[in-house]
Design a protein around this motif. Structure first.
Motif, PDB file in Angstrom:
ATOM      1  N   LYS A  36       0.840  -1.190   0.000  1.00  0.00           N
ATOM      2  CA  LYS A  36       0.000   0.000   0.000  1.00  0.00           C
ATOM      3  C   LYS A  36       0.879   1.247   0.000  1.00  0.00           C
ATOM      4  O   LYS A  36       1.917   1.278   0.638  1.00  0.00           O
ATOM      5  CB  LYS A  36      -0.903   0.024   1.229  1.00  0.00           C
ATOM      6  CG  LYS A  36      -1.998  -0.982   1.198  1.00  0.00           C
ATOM      7  CD  LYS A  36      -2.974  -0.748   2.328  1.00  0.00           C
ATOM      8  CE  LYS A  36      -4.147  -1.682   2.208  1.00  0.00           C
ATOM      9  NZ  LYS A  36      -5.152  -1.417   3.226  1.00  0.00           N
ATOM     10  N   ARG A  37       0.408   2.231  -0.720  1.00  0.00           N
ATOM     11  CA  ARG A  37       1.073   3.532  -0.731  1.00  0.00           C
ATOM     12  C   ARG A  37       0.064   4.558  -0.255  1.00  0.00           C
ATOM     13  O   ARG A  37      -1.129   4.433  -0.513  1.00  0.00           O
ATOM     14  CB  ARG A  37       1.554   3.873  -2.131  1.00  0.00           C
ATOM     15  CG  ARG A  37       2.677   2.972  -2.606  1.00  0.00           C
ATOM     16  CD  ARG A  37       3.169   3.348  -3.989  1.00  0.00           C
ATOM     17  NE  ARG A  37       3.471   4.747  -4.184  1.00  0.00           N
ATOM     18  CZ  ARG A  37       4.616   5.340  -3.862  1.00  0.00           C
ATOM     19  NH1 ARG A  37       5.573   4.630  -3.306  1.00  0.00           N
ATOM     20  NH2 ARG A  37       4.816   6.615  -4.104  1.00  0.00           N
ATOM     21  N   ASP A  38       0.558   5.569   0.405  1.00  0.00           N
ATOM     22  CA  ASP A  38      -0.319   6.628   0.872  1.00  0.00           C
ATOM     23  C   ASP A  38      -0.929   7.354  -0.320  1.00  0.00           C
ATOM     24  O   ASP A  38      -0.262   7.591  -1.338  1.00  0.00           O
ATOM     25  CB  ASP A  38       0.448   7.629   1.742  1.00  0.00           C
ATOM     26  CG  ASP A  38       0.925   7.008   3.040  1.00  0.00           C
ATOM     27  OD1 ASP A  38       0.230   6.081   3.526  1.00  0.00           O
ATOM     28  OD2 ASP A  38       1.961   7.444   3.567  1.00  0.00           O
ATOM     29  N   GLY A  53       1.898  10.081  -5.290  1.00  0.00           N
ATOM     30  CA  GLY A  53       2.374  10.047  -6.664  1.00  0.00           C
ATOM     31  C   GLY A  53       2.949   8.686  -7.043  1.00  0.00           C
ATOM     32  O   GLY A  53       2.853   7.714  -6.301  1.00  0.00           O
ATOM     33  N   ARG A  54       3.574   8.688  -8.206  1.00  0.00           N
ATOM     34  CA  ARG A  54       4.152   7.439  -8.696  1.00  0.00           C
ATOM     35  C   ARG A  54       5.414   7.105  -7.925  1.00  0.00           C
ATOM     36  O   ARG A  54       6.116   7.990  -7.449  1.00  0.00           O
ATOM     37  CB  ARG A  54       4.495   7.590 -10.180  1.00  0.00           C
ATOM     38  CG  ARG A  54       3.258   7.756 -11.045  1.00  0.00           C
ATOM     39  CD  ARG A  54       3.612   7.946 -12.487  1.00  0.00           C
ATOM     40  NE  ARG A  54       4.403   6.818 -12.965  1.00  0.00           N
ATOM     41  CZ  ARG A  54       4.924   6.752 -14.180  1.00  0.00           C
ATOM     42  NH1 ARG A  54       4.764   7.751 -15.023  1.00  0.00           N
ATOM     43  NH2 ARG A  54       5.612   5.705 -14.543  1.00  0.00           N
ATOM     44  N   PRO A  55       5.743   5.802  -7.845  1.00  0.00           N
ATOM     45  CA  PRO A  55       6.977   5.439  -7.147  1.00  0.00           C
ATOM     46  C   PRO A  55       8.205   5.906  -7.938  1.00  0.00           C
ATOM     47  O   PRO A  55       8.219   5.881  -9.169  1.00  0.00           O
ATOM     48  CB  PRO A  55       6.935   3.918  -7.083  1.00  0.00           C
ATOM     49  CG  PRO A  55       5.729   3.469  -7.796  1.00  0.00           C
ATOM     50  CD  PRO A  55       4.969   4.650  -8.253  1.00  0.00           C
ATOM     51  N   ARG A  63      10.687   1.716  -6.606  1.00  0.00           N
ATOM     52  CA  ARG A  63      10.356   0.563  -7.459  1.00  0.00           C
ATOM     53  C   ARG A  63      11.320  -0.593  -7.187  1.00  0.00           C
ATOM     54  O   ARG A  63      10.909  -1.744  -7.117  1.00  0.00           O
ATOM     55  CB  ARG A  63      10.424   0.989  -8.931  1.00  0.00           C
ATOM     56  CG  ARG A  63       9.939  -0.049  -9.874  1.00  0.00           C
ATOM     57  CD  ARG A  63       8.435  -0.154  -9.769  1.00  0.00           C
ATOM     58  NE  ARG A  63       8.052  -1.497 -10.097  1.00  0.00           N
ATOM     59  CZ  ARG A  63       6.904  -2.042  -9.784  1.00  0.00           C
ATOM     60  NH1 ARG A  63       6.003  -1.361  -9.146  1.00  0.00           N
ATOM     61  NH2 ARG A  63       6.628  -3.256 -10.121  1.00  0.00           N
ATOM     62  N   ARG A  64      12.607  -0.303  -7.046  1.00  0.00           N
ATOM     63  CA  ARG A  64      13.593  -1.353  -6.746  1.00  0.00           C
ATOM     64  C   ARG A  64      13.293  -2.014  -5.408  1.00  0.00           C
ATOM     65  O   ARG A  64      13.414  -3.217  -5.263  1.00  0.00           O
ATOM     66  CB  ARG A  64      15.004  -0.768  -6.751  1.00  0.00           C
ATOM     67  CG  ARG A  64      15.585  -0.695  -8.148  1.00  0.00           C
ATOM     68  CD  ARG A  64      17.048  -0.308  -8.093  1.00  0.00           C
ATOM     69  NE  ARG A  64      17.179   0.955  -8.802  1.00  0.00           N
ATOM     70  CZ  ARG A  64      17.502   2.121  -8.266  1.00  0.00           C
ATOM     71  NH1 ARG A  64      17.780   2.214  -6.998  1.00  0.00           N
ATOM     72  NH2 ARG A  64      17.591   3.202  -8.997  1.00  0.00           N
ATOM     73  N   GLU A  65      12.901  -1.218  -4.419  1.00  0.00           N
ATOM     74  CA  GLU A  65      12.566  -1.771  -3.108  1.00  0.00           C
ATOM     75  C   GLU A  65      11.324  -2.666  -3.180  1.00  0.00           C
ATOM     76  O   GLU A  65      11.290  -3.727  -2.579  1.00  0.00           O
ATOM     77  CB  GLU A  65      12.352  -0.640  -2.099  1.00  0.00           C
ATOM     78  CG  GLU A  65      13.621   0.074  -1.723  1.00  0.00           C
ATOM     79  CD  GLU A  65      13.369   1.281  -0.831  1.00  0.00           C
ATOM     80  OE1 GLU A  65      12.190   1.557  -0.499  1.00  0.00           O
ATOM     81  OE2 GLU A  65      14.360   1.933  -0.463  1.00  0.00           O
ATOM     82  N   ILE A  66      10.336  -2.234  -3.929  1.00  0.00           N
ATOM     83  CA  ILE A  66       9.123  -3.033  -4.090  1.00  0.00           C
ATOM     84  C   ILE A  66       9.449  -4.359  -4.775  1.00  0.00           C
ATOM     85  O   ILE A  66       9.014  -5.427  -4.341  1.00  0.00           O
ATOM     86  CB  ILE A  66       8.052  -2.256  -4.888  1.00  0.00           C
ATOM     87  CG1 ILE A  66       7.545  -1.076  -4.065  1.00  0.00           C
ATOM     88  CG2 ILE A  66       6.907  -3.163  -5.310  1.00  0.00           C
ATOM     89  CD1 ILE A  66       6.682  -0.098  -4.849  1.00  0.00           C
ATOM     90  N   ASP A  67      10.231  -4.297  -5.863  1.00  0.00           N
ATOM     91  CA  ASP A  67      10.619  -5.518  -6.570  1.00  0.00           C
ATOM     92  C   ASP A  67      11.429  -6.444  -5.673  1.00  0.00           C
ATOM     93  O   ASP A  67      11.259  -7.662  -5.708  1.00  0.00           O
ATOM     94  CB  ASP A  67      11.415  -5.188  -7.834  1.00  0.00           C
ATOM     95  CG  ASP A  67      10.548  -4.562  -8.923  1.00  0.00           C
ATOM     96  OD1 ASP A  67       9.302  -4.695  -8.833  1.00  0.00           O
ATOM     97  OD2 ASP A  67      11.115  -3.954  -9.844  1.00  0.00           O
TER      98      ASP A  67
END
Length: 134
Positions: free
Chosen positions: A105-107, A111-113, A118-122
């Motif tokens: 989840k993002r607040d 905005g966009r990551p 994105r690297r952390e999410i992946d």
């Protein structure tokens, strides 16, 4: 419904509605996605009452026991009477869906990551799937 003494596995899987077409059932047998006692079987294998088959169809895996031989395709309610689904609860799609992937989840309004986000999410997703496969 008409019953037969000899019936091919591809025709049986098609008639109990595990596969949409008989060709798909035969292709699954040829690809090794239908097993009897852990061994691959050919589409021409004769089905016998009481045999237990493991059928893989995409991510789903079913374990079925033959309770009757159905020669022609019928409605789903009738077809269920010709096999018994003995798939362990851990292999059912409903059970797997509870443990598939973490929900990220993002607040709202952030905005966009960024590339870093994105690297952390992946990285999180890769770690999760590597641990889940073991």
């Amino acid at each position: 419904m008409p019953e037969k003494e000899k019936l091919r596995i591809d025709k049986y899987l098609w008639s109990i509605r595990l596969f949409k077409t008989r060709t798909l059932a035969a292709d699954a047998c040829k690809a090794g996605r239908v097993k009897l006692d852990g061994n691959n079987i050919k589409p021409s294998h004769e089905v016998k009452l009481g045999e237990v088959y493991q059928v893989s169809k995409g991510p789903d895996r079913k374990v079925i026991r033959v309770t009757g031989l159905l020669e022609s395709r019928t409605d789903a309610k009738t077809a269920v009477g010709y096999y018994e689904d003995i798939t362990p609860v851990e292999q059912t799609p409903a059970f797997k869906s509870m443990f598939q992937a973490p929900v990220l989840k993002r607040d709202r309004g952030t905005g966009r990551p960024t590339k870093r986000d994105r690297r952390e999410i992946d990285g999180l997703q890769e770690d999760f799937f590597e641990k889940g496969d073991q």
